[in-house]
Design an enzyme around this catalytic site. Structure first.
Site, PDB file in Angstrom:
ATOM      1  CE  LYS A  86      -3.866  -2.275   0.177  1.00 28.26           C
ATOM      2  NZ  LYS A  86      -4.883  -2.203  -0.853  1.00 28.26           N
ATOM      3  CD  GLU A 108     -10.431   3.408  -0.176  1.00 30.34           C
ATOM      4  OE1 GLU A 108     -10.282   4.625  -0.356  1.00 30.34           O
ATOM      5  OE2 GLU A 108      -9.662   2.557  -0.665  1.00 30.34           O
ATOM      6  CB  SER A 376       0.457  -8.152  -0.941  1.00 31.55           C
ATOM      7  OG  SER A 376      -0.357  -8.983  -0.135  1.00 31.55           O
TER       8      SER A 376
HETATM    9  C1  LIG Z   1      -1.435  -6.987   2.755  1.00 34.73           C
HETATM   10  C2  LIG Z   1      -2.520  -6.786   1.757  1.00 34.73           C
HETATM   11  N1  LIG Z   1      -2.499  -7.515   0.628  1.00 34.73           N
HETATM   12  C3  LIG Z   1      -3.454  -7.377  -0.314  1.00 34.73           C
HETATM   13  C4  LIG Z   1      -4.512  -6.493  -0.138  1.00 34.73           C
HETATM   14  C5  LIG Z   1      -5.554  -6.409  -1.208  1.00 34.73           C
HETATM   15  O1  LIG Z   1      -5.510  -5.248  -1.960  1.00 34.73           O
HETATM   16  P1  LIG Z   1      -5.078  -5.230  -3.477  1.00 34.73           P
HETATM   17  O2  LIG Z   1      -5.868  -6.309  -4.174  1.00 34.73           O
HETATM   18  O3  LIG Z   1      -5.440  -3.876  -3.942  1.00 34.73           O
HETATM   19  O4  LIG Z   1      -3.632  -5.500  -3.557  1.00 34.73           O
HETATM   20  C6  LIG Z   1      -4.577  -5.705   1.027  1.00 34.73           C
HETATM   21  C7  LIG Z   1      -5.667  -4.735   1.240  1.00 34.73           C
HETATM   22  O5  LIG Z   1      -5.814  -4.124   2.259  1.00 34.73           O
HETATM   23  C8  LIG Z   1      -3.551  -5.857   1.996  1.00 34.73           C
HETATM   24  O6  LIG Z   1      -3.550  -5.143   3.132  1.00 34.73           O
END
Ligand SMILES: Cc1ncc(COP(=O)(O)O)c(C=O)c1O
Length: 407
Positions: A86, A108, A376
């Site tokens: 993020k 949000e 992520s």
């Molecule tokens: C660690 C993490 N991975 C993935 C996501 C999913 O979001 P996105 O599909 O936009 O990567 C989030 C959303 O809050 C997240 O905190």
């Protein structure tokens, strides 16, 4: 005239008249920044001094041995400042806010990661900050709310609808429509009206750019498959962007929740439940009923618990360029534990969805195939959920004692 953009039949700008000039201003600022080579330089410089970029590509030798191949690599977005990908998006948008001369940001948040990242960016750049968050998510993610408030943001609990992410987005849009002169809405994923899907994937593409260079340097060849979890789609698009033009299979993994046949999931692309519709400013696959009302979604991972999905991913699905799968809550906890025990990596429950699919497919792959999994985010934020799901007796005792101490 409002400029918009479609990805196949998806995307567009379905916004109230009052926001048209604000979107126009944002599109202009983004296009100018993109055309200015010093902007990307400023962005990568900021990310390397403030957020540990480039993040490593870790060779997971224990997992590779455990499955007897393929060769596992993990892209370490968990090492970003604030613990997830993020940061890539918010810091990029923060630089744009400075360019536009605005002084207030709103956002949000679902899991709270995006809220913490936005509040952090606001603190760093000196912006006023308001975060909208569904009441249900506030209950699930109190530690993140604690940090947002300590960082100086105002966290507004959203009591409308099902009180989760989609309701927080509606509330943030309402705020923006009344305060657009000084306010920028930092959307947290590659969804919403143009230019958000393009802009968020542009900032997140730093993941794929790095991963491609890193794997070529280390292995001298491209990976066979790349796996990423899919909430709104930003981390997936970020890493996929590096490999879209290559003969690399791209796999997006959505929240299968309690199982696709239970209806209690958030799988818009891998299940048969997603249908094309227009909501929250854009056209994509949504989980909705016959009347176009948004359905309730469920996932153990708050960040994947969303009714819509990036229009860019919807288009890539229809083109057959990205394959979509889903992972159940139970599979996610198992994969989470295996990654932790084998590699010492605490992945976010969101990211653990990507690991599930890689673990399912590994036994059917060749020994010298290469896979990359996008981690992520880190899972420290999920300690309450994970300890509860694993029914850890010592943790329960610890919480009970704390509760008693506070009485
Ligand atoms: C660690 C993490 N991975 C993935 C996501 C999913 O979001 P996105 O599909 O936009 O990567 C989030 C959303 O809050 C997240 O905190």
């Amino acid at each position: 005239m409002l400029k918009t953009k479609y990805y196949g039949e998806f995307g567009g700008s379905f916004i109230p008249e009052i926001l048209v000039s604000t979107f126009d201003q944002l599109i202009r600022a983004f296009n100018e920044a993109k055309a200015d080579p010093s902007f990307w330089q400023e962005y990568t410089e900021l990310m390397s001094t403030y957020s540990c970029r480039p993040t490593p590509l870790t060779f997971a030798d224990n997992l590779t041995r455990h499955f007897k191949g393929p060769r596992f690599y993990i892209k370490r977005e968990d090492l970003n400042h604030t613990g997830a990908h993020k940061a890539n998006n918010v810091m990029g948008q923060g630089l744009l806010v400075k360019r536009m001369g605005k002084t207030r940001v709103i956002a949000e948040t679902g899991a709270g990661q995006h809220g913490v990242a936005t509040a952090t960016m606001a603190a760093k750049f000196g912006f006023e900050c308001t975060i909208y968050m569904g009441e249900v998510d506030i209950e699930r993610q109190r530690p993140n709310v604690f940090w947002m408030e300590r960082l100086g943001a105002t966290v507004v609990p959203v009591k409308d609808g099902t009180r989760i992410l989609k309701d927080a987005i509606n509330e943030a849009l309402r705020d923006w429509a009344t305060n657009m002169d000084n306010t920028h809405y930092v959307l947290g994923t590659a969804c919403g009206a143009h230019p958000f899907p393009e802009m968020v994937s542009y900032f997140q593409s730093i993941i794929g750019k790095e991963a491609r260079e890193q794997i070529l340097k280390r292995e001298g060849r491209l990976p066979t498959r790349v796996y990423a979890c899919v909430g709104g789609g930003s981390n997936a698009l970020g890493i996929f962007n590096g490999f879209l033009d290559d003969p690399v299979e791209l796999v997006g993994v959505e929240a299968g929740g309690r199982g696709l046949d239970t209806g209690r999931h958030a799988s818009r692309l891998a299940s048969r439940d997603g249908t094309v519709g227009v909501a929250q400013g854009y056209k994509t696959y949504f989980l909705q009923n016959m009347d176009g009302q948004m359905r309730e979604t469920h996932s153990v991972a708050a960040g994947l618990d969303y009714v819509g999905v990036s229009p860019i991913l919807s288009s890539l699905k229809d083109q057959g360029r990205v394959r979509f799968e889903s992972a159940t809550d139970k599979e996610v906890l198992e994969a989470f534990s295996l990654t932790l025990k084998k590699e010492g990596l605490i992945s976010a429950l969101e990211s653990a969805h990507a690991f599930v699919q890689a673990y399912k497919e590994a036994p059917h792959m060749a020994k010298d195939d290469i896979i990359i999994i996008n981690q992520s985010g880190r899972g420290d934020k999920d300690i309450f959920l994970i300890a509860e799901a694993l029914a850890d007796p010592e943790w329960i005792k610890f919480i009970q004692k704390k509760a008693k101490d506070y009485k």
